[in-house]
Write a protein that holds these residues in place. Structure first.
Motif, mmCIF file in Angstrom:
data_model
loop_
_atom_site.group_PDB
_atom_site.id
_atom_site.type_symbol
_atom_site.label_atom_id
_atom_site.label_comp_id
_atom_site.label_asym_id
_atom_site.label_seq_id
_atom_site.Cartn_x
_atom_site.Cartn_y
_atom_site.Cartn_z
ATOM 1 N N TYR A 80 0.835 -1.207 0.000
ATOM 2 C CA TYR A 80 0.000 0.000 0.000
ATOM 3 C C TYR A 80 0.870 1.257 0.000
ATOM 4 C CZ TYR A 80 -1.996 3.869 2.695
ATOM 5 O OH TYR A 80 -2.320 5.110 3.162
ATOM 6 N N ASN A 81 1.895 1.270 0.853
ATOM 7 C CA ASN A 81 2.784 2.436 0.931
ATOM 8 C C ASN A 81 3.522 2.666 -0.382
ATOM 9 O OD1 ASN A 81 2.350 3.444 3.568
ATOM 10 N ND2 ASN A 81 3.572 1.795 4.440
ATOM 11 N N GLU A 83 2.494 1.772 -3.408
ATOM 12 C CA GLU A 83 1.522 2.264 -4.388
ATOM 13 C C GLU A 83 1.154 3.720 -4.120
ATOM 14 O OE1 GLU A 83 -2.737 0.794 -6.382
ATOM 15 O OE2 GLU A 83 -1.805 -0.352 -4.747
ATOM 16 N N LEU A 84 1.043 4.068 -2.841
ATOM 17 C CA LEU A 84 0.703 5.443 -2.479
ATOM 18 C C LEU A 84 1.818 6.405 -2.883
ATOM 19 C CD1 LEU A 84 -1.103 7.524 -1.098
ATOM 20 C CD2 LEU A 84 -0.023 6.911 1.082
ATOM 21 N N GLN A 85 3.068 6.021 -2.631
ATOM 22 C CA GLN A 85 4.193 6.881 -2.995
ATOM 23 C C GLN A 85 4.259 7.093 -4.507
ATOM 24 O OE1 GLN A 85 6.128 8.702 -0.959
ATOM 25 N NE2 GLN A 85 4.739 7.914 0.609
ATOM 26 N N LEU A 106 -7.388 12.381 1.466
ATOM 27 C CA LEU A 106 -6.389 11.323 1.288
ATOM 28 C C LEU A 106 -5.355 11.372 2.412
ATOM 29 C CD1 LEU A 106 -4.565 10.296 -1.965
ATOM 30 C CD2 LEU A 106 -3.224 10.972 0.015
ATOM 31 N N ARG A 110 -4.706 8.581 5.255
ATOM 32 C CA ARG A 110 -3.349 8.024 5.351
ATOM 33 C C ARG A 110 -2.845 8.116 6.790
ATOM 34 N NH1 ARG A 110 2.061 10.980 3.056
ATOM 35 N NH2 ARG A 110 3.543 9.298 3.396
ATOM 36 N N LYS A 147 -7.957 2.185 -0.692
ATOM 37 C CA LYS A 147 -7.766 1.827 -2.102
ATOM 38 C C LYS A 147 -9.038 2.072 -2.908
ATOM 39 C CE LYS A 147 -4.099 -1.632 -1.711
ATOM 40 N NZ LYS A 147 -3.721 -3.041 -1.985
ATOM 41 N N TYR A 150 -9.285 6.136 -3.024
ATOM 42 C CA TYR A 150 -8.220 7.029 -3.484
ATOM 43 C C TYR A 150 -7.317 6.434 -4.562
ATOM 44 C CZ TYR A 150 -9.877 9.444 0.598
ATOM 45 O OH TYR A 150 -10.701 10.068 1.506
ATOM 46 N N PHE A 151 -7.439 5.140 -4.805
ATOM 47 C CA PHE A 151 -6.729 4.549 -5.937
ATOM 48 C C PHE A 151 -7.710 4.294 -7.075
ATOM 49 C CE2 PHE A 151 -3.302 2.500 -3.013
ATOM 50 C CZ PHE A 151 -2.729 3.743 -2.842
#
Length: 208
Positions: A80-81, A83-85, A106, A110, A147, A150-151
């Motif tokens: 997750y981290n 993908e977020l970065q 977001l 987070r 996810k 925000y994804f």
């Protein structure tokens, strides 16, 4: 007290979906989880083949499954981290999504995940495995929710395209401003030159 049915129910309802998710993301299963699943089924074997008491075999099996799940929760958090970065480093103007609410929300969600993951790690370090497991489960659910919200591929794709259009528009505007400025400067220079020529010729013309 646990029995065989409850043990397999635990495996089917929590462990299996979790490792299926990780396998789908990484195209492989974490070795740690495989070891723990192997150990869990070894304990169940002892009930069937070695006459170990059912509750003892099942409790030990569930303990191994939980340990495997804990490792998988952490891997899920790591994915997750990552993908977020990648999302945050992309050239996207998040302010254009959801009327500017997307990015602040977001960051808030987070922060909530970070806080809950920290709580889970502290519980784990204090050897409170059951509470740690429950808290890691909450972290996992928060990640799933994050996810989903925000994804979102549609929103992100729209924002990427919109940002590119805005960027291209800004480049064109900058070019036009530069071109216009250059033309104005050129005209001013021409006017200045003409003024100097007139100033030079005026005494001569006046004298005649």
């Amino acid at each position: 007290m646990s029995n065989i049915k409850e043990t397999f129910q635990f495996y089917n309802d929590l462990v299996k979906p979790l490792y299926c998710e990780i396998e789908a993301e990484n195209n492989e299963l974490p070795v740690e989880l495989l070891f723990e699943i192997h150990a869990a089924f070894d304990h169940l074997k002892r009930f069937f083949l070695e006459e170990e008491k059912e509750d003892i075999s099942c409790e030990k099996a569930i303990s191994h499954l939980k340990r495997g799940a804990l490792d998988t929760f952490k891997l899920k958090l790591k994915n997750y981290n990552t993908e977020l970065q990648q999302l945050l480093k992309s050239n996207i103007d998040f302010e254009i999504i959801d009327s500017g609410n997307f990015y602040p929300e977001l960051l808030s969600k987070r922060k909530e995940i970070v806080k809950k993951a920290k709580e889970a790690r502290l519980l784990e370090s204090n050897k409170d495995k059951d509470k740690a497991f429950d808290t890691w489960t909450e972290v996992s659910l928060l990640i799933d929710d994050f996810k989903d919200n925000y994804f979102d591929g549609n929103k992100i794709d729209w924002a990427k395209k919109k940002t590119k259009r805005i960027f291209r528009k800004e480049i064109i505007i900058s070019f036009l401003i530069g071109l216009t400025t250059g033309i104005i400067i050129l005209i001013i220079d021409k006017i200045d030159l003409i003024t100097k020529i007139i100033s030079f010729l005026k005494p001569i013309l006046t004298k005649n």
